[in-house]
Design a protein around this motif. Structure first.
Motif, PDB file in Angstrom:
ATOM      1  N   GLY A   1     -18.246  -8.195 -47.648  1.00  0.00           N
ATOM      2  CA  GLY A   1     -18.198  -9.244 -49.022  1.00  0.00           C
ATOM      3  C   GLY A   1     -19.502 -10.471 -48.172  1.00  0.00           C
ATOM      4  O   GLY A   1     -20.271 -10.772 -49.091  1.00  0.00           O
TER       5      GLY A   1
ATOM      6  N   LEU B   1     -23.028  -9.521 -50.257  1.00  0.00           N
ATOM      7  CA  LEU B   1     -22.827  -9.501 -51.944  1.00  0.00           C
ATOM      8  C   LEU B   1     -23.100 -11.012 -52.425  1.00  0.00           C
ATOM      9  O   LEU B   1     -23.570 -11.191 -52.980  1.00  0.00           O
ATOM     10  N   SER B   2     -23.072 -11.705 -51.156  1.00  0.00           N
ATOM     11  CA  SER B   2     -23.521 -13.204 -51.617  1.00  0.00           C
ATOM     12  C   SER B   2     -24.621 -13.458 -51.985  1.00  0.00           C
ATOM     13  O   SER B   2     -25.302 -14.633 -52.496  1.00  0.00           O
TER      14      SER B   2
ATOM     15  N   SER C   1     -17.446 -13.683 -52.017  1.00  0.00           N
ATOM     16  CA  SER C   1     -17.816 -12.952 -52.140  1.00  0.00           C
ATOM     17  C   SER C   1     -17.091 -12.219 -51.207  1.00  0.00           C
ATOM     18  O   SER C   1     -16.887 -11.267 -50.587  1.00  0.00           O
TER      19      SER C   1
END
Length: 340
Positions: A30, A33-34, A43
């Motif tokens: 995650g 994903l930011s 995220s």
């Protein structure tokens, strides 16, 4: 609520480990994903939730549903390629549901376009890794698999181990009466019915040889509660409880005879195309010969004096001294006991 069995507890621990590891991997992923426009906290949280949800769903299928004796037994018996394709389709749908569907249903921020496809691809890849690891661990035995991965026996090492050789009585006559296919199913049912007893005693199935099961413990693992002795008794109890089913399916009730010995073996990895952990030493041959001696001594369970002395003759069993037994292939006789 009934207490969990040893196998159920073992599976639950494995399940929780997989969910925990997948949650951590999802959270770590995650952070990347930011870059797609989501905040870091969103995220990371989204990745952790997806990892936990996907692992919980697929782990439940792999560990609890697709087991021998479950309602999905026929699925497990499909050709390997059919199982792989079916699993791929089902797991892909689960992954897509968590990554695309649930955020939409919850009206939460969700990944779009390229980032969403990458997340789905990453999740499917991690799912494939987990499934392959579970399949390999089930094939080799989880302890053996872990030891191979960690390289514990890359260099041969000496260990003191208990070896319990368990033989199915009358299997040859049963095979002649039932035929090869039914005889195989009979032995498979015996091995399946006794798996819980081995797990409850913390034993490790070293190998299946024809109609014989070889269970082993390190000396430290076998001593608490005289586990090797109780293992055989629990195996017998499990088969007695399943006797009506065996009579209905095969017209026979399985019985066991066994021998237990303790001694030093050399444990190490062997093989090139197929790696395995094997044990070499006189203790293996002696345990096998003791099991064969049960026929001549007209008893069902023989324990060597070395094993019984280490276990300190626990209460709840009867012991009869068989004296010094001359075993085929051994120069020296070995003192042994009949135990019930």
């Amino acid at each position: 609520m009934p207490a969990l069995t040893a196998l159920q507890r073992d599976r639950l621990r494995l399940y929780l480990r997989i969910v925990a590891v997948s949650t951590a991997i999802g959270a770590l992923y995650g952070t990347f994903l930011s870059r797609s426009g989501l905040s870091l906290s969103t995220s990371v949280g989204l990745g952790a939730l997806n990892g936990a949800g996907i692992a919980a769903s697929i782990g439940a299928i792999e560990i609890f549903l697709l087991r021998e004796g479950s309602s999905l037994k026929r699925l497990v018996q499909l050709p390997f390629i059919a199982v792989v394709l079916l699993k791929t389709a089902v797991y892909a749908a689960i992954v897509a549901l968590f990554i695309v569907g649930l955020p939409a249903l919850a009206q939460a921020e969700r990944l779009g376009g390229h980032a969403g496809l990458v997340a789905i691809g990453f999740s499917l890849a991690m799912t494939l890794v987990i499934v392959v690891v579970l399949q390999a661990a089930g094939l080799l035995g989880r302890r053996t698999f872990v030891n191979l991965v960690l390289g514990r026996y890359r260099r041969p090492r000496a260990e003191r181990r208990f070896f319990l050789f368990v033989d199915v009585v009358g299997s040859t006559a049963i095979a002649e009466r039932l035929g090869a296919m039914q005889a195989h199913r009979f032995l498979a049912a015996v091995f399946s019915a006794t798996a819980e007893a081995v797990a409850a005693a913390r034993g490790e199935v070293y190998q299946y040889v024809g109609d014989e099961i070889v269970v082993t413990w390190t000396e430290a693992d076998g001593l608490p509660g005289a586990r090797p002795l109780h293992c055989l008794m629990q195996m017998r109890a499990a088969l007695a409880a399943a006797a009506p089913d065996f009579r209905a399916r095969f017209g026979a009730e399985p019985e066991l005879r066994a021998a237990l010995h303790l001694g030093e073996v050399i444990a190490g990895e062997v093989g090139e195309q197929r790696r395995a952990i094997v044990y070499h030493g006189d203790v293996m041959n002696t345990a096998s010969r003791l099991e064969q001696a049960t026929r001549d001594a007209a008893v069902r369970f023989i324990v060597s004096d070395a094993a019984l002395s280490a276990l300190r003759r626990p209460e709840g069993f009867s012991y009869r001294d068989l004296g010094e037994l001359d075993l085929r292939g051994r120069r020296q006789a070995i003192r042994a006991w009949a135990v019930e």
